[in-house]
Scaffold this active site. Structure first.
Site, PDB file in Angstrom:
ATOM      1  N   ARG A 189       6.297   4.320 -10.735  1.00 53.69           N
ATOM      2  CA  ARG A 189       5.951   4.110  -9.308  1.00 53.69           C
ATOM      3  C   ARG A 189       4.916   5.208  -9.089  1.00 53.69           C
ATOM      4  NH1 ARG A 189       8.356   2.802  -3.352  1.00 53.69           N
ATOM      5  NH2 ARG A 189       8.504   0.733  -4.634  1.00 53.69           N
ATOM      6  N   LYS A 204      -1.868  19.552  -9.445  1.00 55.80           N
ATOM      7  CA  LYS A 204      -2.171  21.119  -9.428  1.00 55.80           C
ATOM      8  C   LYS A 204      -2.202  21.557 -10.886  1.00 55.80           C
ATOM      9  CE  LYS A 204       0.448  22.630  -5.265  1.00 55.80           C
ATOM     10  NZ  LYS A 204       1.494  22.965  -4.742  1.00 55.80           N
ATOM     11  N   HIS A 250       3.173  -4.966  -6.959  1.00 54.82           N
ATOM     12  CA  HIS A 250       4.681  -4.744  -7.023  1.00 54.82           C
ATOM     13  C   HIS A 250       5.429  -5.784  -7.452  1.00 54.82           C
ATOM     14  CE1 HIS A 250       8.634  -2.836  -6.157  1.00 54.82           C
ATOM     15  NE2 HIS A 250       8.408  -2.256  -5.037  1.00 54.82           N
ATOM     16  N   ARG A 254      15.318   3.106  -2.403  1.00 52.74           N
ATOM     17  CA  ARG A 254      15.702   1.839  -2.481  1.00 52.74           C
ATOM     18  C   ARG A 254      15.477   1.348  -3.892  1.00 52.74           C
ATOM     19  NH1 ARG A 254      15.645  -1.549   1.997  1.00 52.74           N
ATOM     20  NH2 ARG A 254      14.277  -2.716   1.091  1.00 52.74           N
ATOM     21  N   THR A 255      13.917   1.108  -4.114  1.00 53.80           N
ATOM     22  CA  THR A 255      13.446   0.635  -5.439  1.00 53.80           C
ATOM     23  C   THR A 255      14.034   1.386  -6.646  1.00 53.80           C
ATOM     24  OG1 THR A 255      11.663  -0.071  -4.236  1.00 53.80           O
ATOM     25  CG2 THR A 255      11.263   0.058  -6.611  1.00 53.80           C
TER      26      THR A 255
END
Lengths: 326, 427
Positions: free
Chosen positions: A117, A95, A147, A67-68
């Site tokens: 994000r 990794k 946020h 969604r974001t």
């Protein structure tokens, strides 16, 4: 002081949008006012304005999100920017390639903005501190920290219904401990002059010293919801059941879940909000989520306009001397 | 090598000396004070006018990263940094790679340190095999063959209290001191900062005070039961200090140290996710800082350690919680300790005791004192010289210190290890 420095350039113009904390009320109001102008863009036959034509925006998502990311992508496209989506599972970074190496690779591609994000609190600050000066960072959620665009769209939605922030009583209900959304909302509401913010939840989900962020803490949901104008429900993540934070979803729903009966304690014209995705029957009853007082879907559509506003304010600033002609 | 240290102010807390005294060194020992022994002819005269002469510092807790993490630093690089900081004895933790649970690893470290020649390195042996908290290590052999002077499980928890109890009993059996990091791993969980107003604001997983105090309480009960001599490493909470004070009042054989940075920094210094302030145990509150200082003043806290943890730059280049904890601290130990006297936390002589005589006593080794016949480990410093902690001039391979840019007062001019000069500032 340092916080403002990193988010603003030498002329005080918004350069990164990492957290609401430290911004002046005028800055937030400017974003909200700009967003008003963008609300109608989505209704036009040609859903585009040419403000960011020629700019390249990279959605840099280290944590999965549909969604974001989608609303950021739409926002960028409606501003006529070129958009690149990069989804990186954090396991691949741990990794091998470090976050910084990846960042420098993307820098080399001459982008103008990273929308970031990341699952770690402080990731957006870290990237902003190490990125080349002509790239702006927008925080699309970092760990439990912030946020800010979500908080902006929430206050934008509130303003639509309750134009005077200084007359409001707002309740934020649920898992404030793990919520970056709640932290940003608290800063935004305080900055905009909301006189009473209530944080409601069980002790296990309210972080210590939350009062110092400018809220009143309630553990009794009925007491907390009394006479509020806005009820913001937070998402309860299922994994919280594993960490001995709560006994069960059912008990949570029975104690803190928003039902018609509990909502009746708020003001009759109170609005109900939720940053999504909703867990029906866990934090909110379906009849409330879909009921007349709910503005949850409105929040989603406002999200595009508000993110357009943040992007255009950040990228639309006049170039300052220190950063050359970029 | 015969050395005459002339005209300095000698502060030797163990012998209650503070005054202008000449020091005569011969054969690696202090040969005489004030008056040269018969027939003494100095090979070298060190003019210590306007300088302070103290025993070489004894640091209870330093990581040198060798063996195992030589990309961060080496025994040679860090013992050289120690010499630059006036430190002549370093005590290292067993959590090297390989772990010091066999005499061979301890021998290797001692050998490398002797080869480098900048400082004496003493080792703690592992309390349990591989520090895993399951099987007791061969402590007697670690001590006898490996030369380990005490045992510790480093930062690794001992979740099984029965194993813990047995390990303490067994250590007590051989009169070994156990060095304890008081931490309840369940309570500290994935935390990376003090659980408080700052962790709440920044959304950082918190380490509550109880992670330390619960462990201190448990450990004290086991110490009482087993009669072992124990040392609590780098305590961070006022409440822990209060518990220790009570235990000492009840004559429990416990000692404590505090890391120097805990006396100057708090959670507030994390600011906007400053990873240089990511350290374990975490920086606590102002109240804790005051409590630790008070504990030092009263003597509940016996020693100040560097808790030196050098890192390569990459280790600190990540979002806060993903960075490696620790501060490079050898070269700031002395000035930060001196500053306590400046800020009236305690007398200069008491402050110096906390980094010389007291830690040597905890380790049960010679050193940390400058009476006739003692090891000629000496630190000579200029108490007035101001200097700025600078990335480029730190001798340690680890530049990870939150004190970069801080102005320090008091700078080492010369360090002597067993009567040999191992550091001398460029004049």
């Amino acid at each position: 002081m340092k916080r403002q420095d990193i988010q603003c350039d030498s002329q005080g113009q918004l350069r990164h949008f990492l957290t609401i904390e430290g911004h002046k009320r005028e800055t937030l109001t400017q974003i909200l006012d700009t967003a008003e102008n963008f609300v109608t863009v989505g209704n036009q036959p040609v859903k585009k304005v040419p403000l960011l034509r020629g700019k390249t925006i990279v959605n840099l998502f280290f944590e999965s999100s549909t969604r974001t990311r989608t609303t950021f992508e739409l926002a960028a496209k409606r501003l006529s920017a070129d958009v690149l989506n990069v989804n990186i599972s954090t396991s691949s970074t741990s990794k091998g390639e470090s976050l910084l190496d990846m960042l420098h690779n993307l820098e080399a591609m001459h982008c103008d903005m990273f929308v970031v994000r990341h699952e770690q609190s402080g990731a957006a600050h870290f990237i902003a501190q190490h990125v080349v000066p002509h790239i702006s960072i927008i925080n699309a959620g970092d760990g439990r920290h912030a946020h800010p665009t979500q908080a902006m769209l929430d206050v934008f939605t509130i303003r639509k219904h309750k134009p005077d922030f200084t007359a409001l009583r707002v309740a934020i209900v649920g898992d404030l401990m793990h919520s970056r959304v709640a932290r940003s909302q608290i800063h935004a509401l305080n900055t905009l002059g909301v006189p009473e913010i209530r944080a409601i939840g069980p002790c296990t989900l309210i972080p210590p010293y939350l009062e110092q962020m400018g809220v009143h803490v309630y553990h009794d949901v009925r007491e907390g919801l009394k006479d509020v104008d806005v009820v913001i429900m937070l998402r309860l993540q299922r994994e919280r059941m594993d960490g001995a934070l709560l006994p069960s979803e059912l008990e949570y729903f029975q104690t803190y879940g928003l039902t018609q009966e509990k909502l009746a304690l708020a003001k009759p014209d109170a609005i109900v909000m939720h940053p999504g995705p909703i867990n029906r029957g866990v934090e909110i009853e379906s009849s409330v989520a879909d009921g007349p007082q709910s503005v949850i879907l409105e929040q989603v559509s406002n999200g595009i306009a508000v993110r357009m506003a943040v992007m255009s304010v950040v990228l639309g600033r006049k170039p300052s001397g220190e950063e050359g002609e970029a | 090598m015969r050395i005459h240290i002339k005209g300095g102010r000698l502060i030797d807390p163990a012998n209650q000396i503070d005054g202008r005294h000449d020091l005569y060194l011969a054969d690696g020992q202090v040969a005489a004070i004030d008056t040269a022994p018969d027939g003494f002819s100095a090979d070298q005269v060190i003019d210590a006018t306007d300088r302070i002469v103290i025993p070489g510092l004894v640091d209870l807790n330093a990581r040198l990263r060798e063996p195992g993490q030589e990309h961060k630093s080496t025994i040679a690089s860090e013992t050289r940094a120690a010499a630059a900081g006036g430190i002549t004895t370093l005590c290292v933790q067993p959590d090297t790679d390989p772990i010091i649970d066999t005499p061979a690893v301890a021998e290797l470290i001692h050998h490398r340190a002797r080869q480098a020649g900048y400082a004496r390195v003493v080792t703690l042996g592992a309390l349990t095999v591989q520090l895993q908290g399951e099987h007791l290590s061969e402590m007697e052999e670690l001590m006898r063959e490996g030369g380990c002077i005490a045992v510790s499980n480093a930062l690794q928890p001992l979740n099984n209290t029965l194993v813990y109890r047995r390990a303490l009993e067994y250590a007590a059996n051989f009169n070994l001191t156990v060095f304890i990091y008081a931490n309840d791993p369940w309570l500290s969980n994935t935390g990376c900062a003090h659980e408080g107003a700052i962790s709440t604001r920044l959304g950082l997983p918190g380490i509550p005070e109880s992670a330390e105090t619960v462990a201190v309480a448990r450990d004290l009960m086991l110490i009482e039961q087993t009669g072992v001599r124990a040392h609590f490493m780098h305590l961070s909470c006022t409440q822990s200090i209060q518990k220790i004070a009570r235990a000492r009042h009840d004559n429990l054989p416990v000692s404590t140290d505090v890391a120097a940075h805990q006396l100057y920094l708090t959670e507030m210094d994390i600011g906007d996710f400053n990873s240089a302030c990511h350290v374990i145990p975490p920086l606590r509150t102002r109240r804790d800082l005051d409590g630790l200082r008070a504990g030092l003043g009263k003597g509940t806290i016996n020693a100040i350690s560097s808790a030196h943890q050098p890192h390569d730059p990459d280790a600190k280049l990540a979002p806060f919680c993903e960075t490696e904890p620790g501060i490079s601290a050898l070269e700031t130990l002395l000035p930060l300790t001196l500053r306590l006297a400046e800020e009236n936390v305690m007398s200069l002589s008491d402050a110096i005791a906390r980094i010389t005589h007291e830690p040597a006593t905890i380790l049960g080794i010679d050193g940390g004192r400058l009476g006739v016949g003692d090891r000629a480990d000496v630190c000579i410093f200029d108490p007035d010289e101001r200097w700025t902690v600078d990335y480029n001039t730190l001798a340690s391979a680890g530049k990870n210190t939150p004190f970069l840019g801080w102005e320090m007062q008091g700078r080492v001019n010369q360090t002597l290890l067993a009567g040999e000069s191992v550091y001398q500032v460029n004049l």
